[in-house]
Design an enzyme around this catalytic site. Structure first.
Site, PDB file in Angstrom:
ATOM      1  N   THR A   1      43.215  36.097  43.912  1.00  0.00           N
ATOM      2  CA  THR A   1      44.620  35.904  43.531  1.00  0.00           C
ATOM      3  C   THR A   1      45.563  36.745  44.383  1.00  0.00           C
ATOM      4  O   THR A   1      46.664  36.322  44.704  1.00  0.00           O
ATOM      5  CB  THR A   1      44.786  36.282  42.042  1.00  0.00           C
ATOM      6  OG1 THR A   1      43.856  35.519  41.300  1.00  0.00           O
ATOM      7  CG2 THR A   1      46.178  36.000  41.532  1.00  0.00           C
TER       8      THR A   1
ATOM      9  N   ASP B   1      37.947  32.176  46.649  1.00  0.00           N
ATOM     10  CA  ASP B   1      37.947  32.665  45.266  1.00  0.00           C
ATOM     11  C   ASP B   1      36.662  33.471  45.119  1.00  0.00           C
ATOM     12  O   ASP B   1      35.615  33.080  45.654  1.00  0.00           O
ATOM     13  CB  ASP B   1      37.924  31.459  44.324  1.00  0.00           C
ATOM     14  CG  ASP B   1      38.073  31.850  42.873  1.00  0.00           C
ATOM     15  OD1 ASP B   1      39.131  31.582  42.287  1.00  0.00           O
ATOM     16  OD2 ASP B   1      37.113  32.434  42.310  1.00  0.00           O
TER      17      ASP B   1
ATOM     18  N   THR C   1      39.154  39.254  41.493  1.00  0.00           N
ATOM     19  CA  THR C   1      38.661  40.192  40.470  1.00  0.00           C
ATOM     20  C   THR C   1      37.356  39.729  39.817  1.00  0.00           C
ATOM     21  O   THR C   1      36.596  40.540  39.313  1.00  0.00           O
ATOM     22  CB  THR C   1      39.717  40.392  39.366  1.00  0.00           C
ATOM     23  OG1 THR C   1      40.045  39.106  38.811  1.00  0.00           O
ATOM     24  CG2 THR C   1      40.957  41.065  39.900  1.00  0.00           C
ATOM     25  N   ASP C   2      37.104  38.409  39.826  1.00  0.00           N
ATOM     26  CA  ASP C   2      35.976  37.896  39.040  1.00  0.00           C
ATOM     27  C   ASP C   2      34.632  38.530  39.415  1.00  0.00           C
ATOM     28  O   ASP C   2      33.831  38.858  38.538  1.00  0.00           O
ATOM     29  CB  ASP C   2      35.876  36.367  39.166  1.00  0.00           C
ATOM     30  CG  ASP C   2      37.024  35.664  38.454  1.00  0.00           C
ATOM     31  OD1 ASP C   2      37.763  36.342  37.714  1.00  0.00           O
ATOM     32  OD2 ASP C   2      37.189  34.444  38.648  1.00  0.00           O
TER      33      ASP C   2
ATOM     34  N   THR D   1      33.174  47.283  35.519  1.00  0.00           N
ATOM     35  CA  THR D   1      32.982  45.936  34.990  1.00  0.00           C
ATOM     36  C   THR D   1      34.343  45.299  34.754  1.00  0.00           C
ATOM     37  O   THR D   1      35.262  45.999  34.320  1.00  0.00           O
ATOM     38  CB  THR D   1      32.259  46.042  33.614  1.00  0.00           C
ATOM     39  OG1 THR D   1      30.990  46.646  33.835  1.00  0.00           O
ATOM     40  CG2 THR D   1      32.047  44.714  32.937  1.00  0.00           C
TER      41      THR D   1
END
Ligand code: ASP
Length: 346
Positions: free
Chosen positions: A15, A59, A91-92, A168
């Site tokens: 993002t 992504d 970030t995922d 995490t």
């Protein structure tokens, strides 16, 4: 006059590297020139910032081990030219990439800071600016002896610097997207950046950076739940070429006392499959033998993952199995804290 500091920005995607198309409103990847237009503050840092984009920007759901290898090689090839490195990443899977790099970059003595954003950089309330500017400052920061203040692979998000392999993703909604439940933060950014030096790892002697990029992906995660069937467990433990399994147990490392489960796990460890016990809880550690329900696991040859995160144990296994041939050697190293990823009795 002190020399101008230099930071290498590596763009991988996510993002943070998107902005809204003014005509269509759709999100699309931007380049470094557009980033500088959107963030004139980058010039005010007084730091030389160079950028290497990994095209096409992706992504982070599409991240896989070859990207970790490319990051490690890029850092190695540019190591002497920069004071620190900032990696822009979705970030995922950021915590996986930060964990992987912590194992791959041996003898690291410069900061490698991962950051990203919950809102694209061009958006009014985007968190990208603060995250990026502070990450660049941290990557360039030195002590009075000219040594990096944080010579570690880290994640910086919102106002906190975390050790990468302890972190995490916890939140898809708010700007505080990450946490490190079992290890204190390395720094907090408010009016000033406050470093917690007792939590930061400093190498005893400075050795040349050595990268280790081989990985082996023949691993699996087996998550226990009440009602899990023998077929399901056996299907996982009999995957062809399987080398290791992360067994996500219950609580402090407990499992149902079904004889079929014990037999399946024991047969697997006897075939040379490494099984690591991982607690499903965010806070705390596996303590095998504390309850009767974990005694069987010890007898089946399962080893403790202590308080390691899923992200860190997955990447640690891939790295160890890539680097070492012998199962016994890998097992011994799993139980050792290699680069601050877990708290264990040593
Ligand atoms: N799906 C995005 C990614 O991980 C989310 C983000 O960047 O925050 O690439």
């Amino acid at each position: 006059m002190s020399e101008k500091k230099a930071v290498l920005l590596i763009f991988t995607g996510g993002t943070i590297s998107m902005s809204e198309d003014t005509n269509t409103g759709a999100l699309r990847p931007i380049d470094f020139d557009r980033l500088q237009e959107l963030m004139p503050e980058l010039k005010q840092t007084g730091i030389h910032i160079h950028c290497i984009p990994f095209l096409p920007l992706i992504d982070s759901s599409d991240v896989h081990p070859p990207l970790w290898e490319k990051l490690a090689l890029t850092i190695r090839d540019n190591y002497d030219l920069y004071d620190g490195f900032v990696i822009l990443h979705g970030t995922d899977t950021m915590a996986y990439s930060a964990s992987a790099l912590s194992f791959m970059l041996e003898n690291l003595s410069k900061p490698v800071i991962f950051t990203g954003a919950q809102l694209p950089v061009g958006m009014l309330r985007s968190d990208a600016k603060e995250n990026l500017i502070t990450s660049i400052e941290i990557a360039a920061d030195k002590d009075s002896n000219g040594k990096a203040i944080v010579p570690e692979v880290c994640i910086f998000f919102e106002d906190t610097l975390f050790r990468g392999n302890r972190t995490t993703k916890k939140n898809t909604e708010h700007f505080n997207a990450f946490n490190s439940y079992n290890y204190p933060p390395l720094a907090k950014a408010g009016v000033h950046i406050k470093y917690f030096q007792s939590a930061i790892h400093y190498p005893e002697t400075e050795k040349p950076l050595h990268i280790r990029t081989k990985t082996n992906q023949n691993i699996a995660i087996l998550k226990l739940y009440p009602g899990i069937t023998e077929e399901m467990v056996n299907a996982i433990l009999n995957i062809p070429h399987l080398r290791a399994v992360v067994l996500e147990s219950f609580g402090a490392g407990n499992a149902p006392r079904r004889i079929w489960l014990y037999n399946a796990l024991k047969a697997a460890t006897e075939r040379g499959i490494i099984i690591v016990n991982k607690t499903p809880c965010s806070i705390g550690s596996v303590e095998m033998g504390r309850y009767e329900t974990s005694l069987n696991l010890i007898n089946a040859g399962v080893i403790s993952g202590y308080d390691i995160t899923t992200e860190a144990i997955v990447t640690k296994l891939m790295y160890l199995l890539g680097e070492y041939e012998s199962t016994e050697e890998v097992k011994a190293l799993i139980s050792r804290n290699i680069c601050g990823e877990m708290t264990c009795e040593e």
